[in-house]
Write a protein that holds these residues in place. Structure first.
Motif, PDB file in Angstrom:
ATOM      1  N   ARG A  71     -74.835   9.512 -54.254  1.00 30.30           N
ATOM      2  CA  ARG A  71     -73.696   9.502 -53.323  1.00 30.30           C
ATOM      3  C   ARG A  71     -72.635   8.548 -53.858  1.00 30.30           C
ATOM      4  N   HIS A 116     -72.294  13.632 -55.122  1.00 28.56           N
ATOM      5  CA  HIS A 116     -71.713  14.040 -53.860  1.00 28.56           C
ATOM      6  C   HIS A 116     -71.094  12.820 -53.186  1.00 28.56           C
ATOM      7  N   GLY A 117     -70.111  13.059 -52.307  1.00 23.38           N
ATOM      8  CA  GLY A 117     -69.502  11.916 -51.633  1.00 23.38           C
ATOM      9  C   GLY A 117     -68.050  12.139 -51.308  1.00 23.38           C
ATOM     10  N   SER A 133     -73.641   3.118 -47.682  1.00 25.62           N
ATOM     11  CA  SER A 133     -74.362   4.357 -47.970  1.00 25.62           C
ATOM     12  C   SER A 133     -74.151   4.898 -49.379  1.00 25.62           C
ATOM     13  N   ALA A 134     -73.203   4.326 -50.129  1.00 30.88           N
ATOM     14  CA  ALA A 134     -72.894   4.851 -51.455  1.00 30.88           C
ATOM     15  C   ALA A 134     -73.828   4.278 -52.519  1.00 30.88           C
ATOM     16  N   ASN A 157     -69.714  19.432 -52.346  1.00 32.49           N
ATOM     17  CA  ASN A 157     -70.410  18.147 -52.248  1.00 32.49           C
ATOM     18  C   ASN A 157     -69.508  16.923 -52.373  1.00 32.49           C
TER      19      ASN A 157
END
Length: 269
Positions: free
Chosen positions: A40, A61-62, A98-99, A84
């Motif tokens: 991510r 994705h991100g 969250s990355a 994505n």
């Protein structure tokens, strides 16, 4: 949209093609991410999103964050077929911490308080996550192209180390990209920029450091490159850039290039 392995994505019909400097920066970034597994990602200042197009193809994705309306519109075209990676003008909705990867290339020099911006960005990176960024190198090489692009500064190696370590990051690798070809390109850009400003009756002394409008145009205005792309984007040109990209690898761990590139890790698990 056009795509080649050496130069990545291009939208010549929308007056955006990869500049010579971008081609070498892209090659360096992909080199430094080569052994990293997809995850991510959040990229601040993603510009037209051409690099995110590459990462999407690799399974990342991100989100890409971009405030320039022109660049944001282009990025949505580059990523139209990507399910994505999305783009937006702010990170709202992207969960803090969250990355797996935080990316930013040639952006911090446009921000007056770069240390505060970096700390804010890091709230979106998970503990143990990786940050990869680049900034223009060598304060003594400050020139008219920096002023015209809306820069506040260039960085020396000590500046980069201080900035990242003060934000609590552990630097894993630091070097430069672009040597020797980008140094020649930089010299040519300086001359072209000076001539362009003179033709428009503008003086570098009248341009405010960090000019916001020039920052918005930086990275999205490829009018000159689009006219030249038929020459350096052909098969012969691609071969020349392949040689240049392979050559710059020999100098990643030196300070000879035009921009520092850094990989660091956020403290934590």
């Amino acid at each position: 949209m056009n795509y080649t392995k050496m130069m990545g994505a291009a939208l010549p019909e929308r007056q955006w093609v990869p500049s010579p400097t971008y081609i070498l920066r892209r090659a360096a970034i992909l080199d430094w991410l080569r052994r990293e597994p997809p995850g991510r990602v959040i990229e601040f200042g993603c510009g037209p999103g051409a690099l995110l197009h590459d990462l999407s193809k690799r399974g990342f994705h991100g989100l890409g964050v971009e405030q320039s309306p022109k660049s944001l519109a282009l990025s949505r075209e580059f990523l139209a077929d990507s399910n994505n990676i999305k783009v937006a003008d702010s990170p709202d909705g992207f969960s803090p911490g969250s990355a797996d990867y935080l990316l930013s290339f040639e952006v911090l020099e446009h921000i007056e308080y770069d240390d505060l911006a970096l700390r804010e960005w890091l709230t979106f990176l998970k503990p143990g996550g990786t940050i990869l960024l680049s900034v223009p190198a060598h304060s003594q090489r400050w020139n008219i192209t920096d002023i015209n692009a809306g820069h506040f500064r260039r960085y020396d190696r000590t500046d980069v180390i201080r900035l990242l370590e003060s934000a609590g990051l552990k630097i894993e690798r630091i070097g430069t990209y672009g040597w020797p070809v980008s140094r020649l390109i930089e010299t040519l850009r300086e001359r072209v920029t000076r001539s362009s400003l003179q033709a428009r009756g503008e003086s570098a002394a009248e341009i405010q450091k960090g000019d916001a409008n020039r920052t918005m145009e930086s990275g999205s205005d490829r009018s000159i490159e689009t006219r030249l792309f038929r020459y350096y984007g052909n098969v012969l040109g691609q071969f020349g850039f392949l040689v240049a990209a392979q050559t710059q690898r020999l100098f990643y761990n030196t300070d000879l290039g035009i921009s520092f590139i850094v990989r660091a890790r956020k403290a934590g698990a």
